[in-house]
Design an enzyme around this catalytic site. Structure first.
Site, PDB file in Angstrom:
ATOM      1  CD  GLU A 268      -2.734  -1.426  -0.098  1.00 29.13           C
ATOM      2  OE1 GLU A 268      -3.028  -0.446  -0.808  1.00 29.13           O
ATOM      3  OE2 GLU A 268      -3.028  -2.607  -0.409  1.00 29.13           O
ATOM      4  CG  HIS A 271      -1.226   0.913  -4.495  1.00 25.73           C
ATOM      5  ND1 HIS A 271      -1.287   0.854  -5.867  1.00 25.73           N
ATOM      6  CD2 HIS A 271      -1.534  -0.342  -4.062  1.00 25.73           C
ATOM      7  CE1 HIS A 271      -1.623  -0.392  -6.250  1.00 25.73           C
ATOM      8  NE2 HIS A 271      -1.775  -1.132  -5.173  1.00 25.73           N
TER       9      HIS A 271
END
Ligand code: CO
Length: 510
Positions: A268, A271
């Site tokens: 994550e 991202h």
């Protein structure tokens, strides 16, 4: 809006319109973030309604004919800057795509999706595909209709793929997978001949609050700026952004396995760094958005796998992790961690797969979706087809539907054509990583010293700053000198796993 209005004034009107739509979209996203993190469960019905209203509002405003007229008028102007032209062309593409779907169809699809999701949850809980099958049937019918509305040249599934990854086709994926499949199968067969690696280091008791503290430390050390973001817990980890100044991530913790949280957090983070690095002055405009889902996933996987599962990373972070869990890690060293987190083993569940067998999970889903959309596979035959493919590619028996074709949420969301972007992401990541290693002298050493800023800066210069300016394929060519090609991924995989399984030690990048 007449022809006499000056270009700057007209461009301002376009920008204002898009930014207001973005305000609605990001406000919707904040409601979604809240729903997945802190919202009391009892509020789900009202919240769904609020989200649906705002989404419809944003869609309606964007597809108003005045948006189309504004874009056509502006694109005829000769005095646009290159940047303005990029934004306008991309917006016009989006506009033309979105107006292809009549609002009646959009509503029917969204209602079917809401119902499908609820039935999928039930079906999975009861381990019974037949509870979901009628809804999947409806979704497939609607998706075929959608493909017809969107238009395609060769295969109806291309129209669906294109919505997630512009320019992606069954032809491209067939070619890519036909190269990837035998190369991966060969490497997996080699690995199978070797003694399995040990991963007991990961499977101990790691107290939740200590894991949390470690993850926050790790995020900061790897370049996440908490002034513009935060981490919370959620059942299914995700990254969400409300601008490039507020990008949040979520993770989940399993006390009996330290890897469950750690590499999800790093994924994550990848991202999030992308979203945080997008040009802030392009808020609400295409150049302020990510290039594609495939490129987004390349960013998360580059950090998670190429960086986060490297020996250099383990060497750097082992002492940090040990400072949180001195007892658990006492008998071990960085190499034990490195081997453990890279254990290769065919498994049933996609989200828990290693980075090699992972691709087969995607290939299977791709084959199912393509066959459903073209009509060569009946919905009722999906569980059997699924079992047969898992046996064929991974040599494992699928015991039931919950561990088989009901495991992913994607179909119940109406997301057909999404899965392939995960494989594309790994392949792009390997290509970008190979280029980065060539361009940054002594890269592994810097990584071992924890110089993650170098990775972030390289990605910023090569990926983040361009926003959506280039398609995935164009961006890949710009960075690596060639289009998508699985060879860099295979080279990376061979070097890494031959070393881990210790049967070939030359040509190794540590
Ligand atoms: Co991801």
């Amino acid at each position: 809006m007449d022809q006499l209005t000056t270009t700057p004034a007209l461009y301002e009107a376009y920008k204002k319109r898009l930014q207001e739509i973005a305000d609605i979209r990001y406000a919707t996203a904040l409601l979604q973030w809240d729903q997945e993190t802190y919202m009391p469960a009892g509020s789900i019905t009202t919240r769904s309604r609020q989200i649906a209203t705002l989404s419809e509002l944003a869609h309606a405003r964007f597809t108003e004919s005045v948006t189309g007229e504004l874009l056509t008028n502006l694109l005829e102007r000769k005095d646009l800057t290159e940047e303005q032209r990029s934004n306008l062309e991309l917006s016009q593409y989006d506009y033309q795509q979105q107006v292809k779907l009549p609002s009646g169809f959009v509503r029917e699809l969204s209602e079917t999706i809401s119902n499908s999701f609820n039935h999928w949850v039930e079906a999975r809980k009861n381990n019974s595909f037949s509870l979901f099958a009628p809804w999947l049937e409806k979704l497939v019918t609607l998706k075929r209709k959608e493909a017809e509305l969107m238009g395609y040249e060769h295969h109806p599934y291309d129209a669906l793929l294109n919505q997630y990854e512009r320019g992606c086709t069954t032809e491209l994926l067939d070619q890519l997978f036909s190269r990837l499949k035998p190369a991966l199968a060969e490497l997996l067969a080699e690995i199978k001949q070797q003694p399995q690696v040990e991963n007991r280091i990961l499977k101990q008791h790691f107290q939740e609050d200590q894991q949390w503290a470690f993850s926050m430390d790790l995020l900061e050390k790897m370049g996440y700026n908490f002034h513009f973001g935060r981490q919370d817990k959620a059942a299914h980890p995700f990254t969400i952004n409300f601008s490039s100044e507020d990008v949040r991530i979520t993770t989940r913790v399993r006390e009996e396995d330290i890897s469950y949280m750690t590499w999800s957090t790093i994924h994550e983070l990848g991202h999030a760094l992308y979203e945080l690095g997008l040009p802030n002055n392009q808020y609400g405009l295409p150049l302020g958005e990510a290039a594609s889902l495939g490129i987004h996933e390349s960013q998360s996987r580059l950090w998670e796998n190429n960086i986060g599962r490297s020996l250099a990373w383990c060497t750097h972070f082992f002492p940090v992790l040990k400072s949180y869990f001195p007892q658990q890690l006492e008998p071990y060293g960085p190499e034990d961690l490195f081997r453990a987190i890279n254990k290769v083993q065919p498994s049933l569940i996609r989200t828990e797969a290693d980075e090699l067998t992972y691709h087969f999970h995607i290939i299977i889903r791709y084959e199912v979706e393509k066959a459903l959309v073209e009509g060569s596979l009946e919905v009722n035959a999906v569980p059997e087809f699924w079992k047969q493919r898992y046996q064929h590619y991974l040599g494992i028996d699928v015991p039931d539907d919950s561990n088989g074709c009901l495991q992913d949420v994607h179909w119940s969301h109406g997301s057909f054509g999404y899965f392939p972007t995960y494989s594309l992401g790994s392949i792009y990541a390997a290509q970008f990583y190979a280029t980065l290693v060539k361009q940054v002298p002594k890269f592994e050493k810097l990584l071992q010293e924890g110089e993650f800023e170098i990775v972030k800066n390289w990605l910023s210069d090569n990926v983040y700053i361009h926003g959506r300016k280039y398609t995935s394929e164009e961006l890949c060519r710009r960075i690596t000198g060639k289009g998508i090609d699985p060879e860099d991924f295979m080279q990376y995989a061979r070097d890494k796993y031959r070393f881990i399984y210790a049967y070939k030690l030359e040509g190794i990048i540590l």
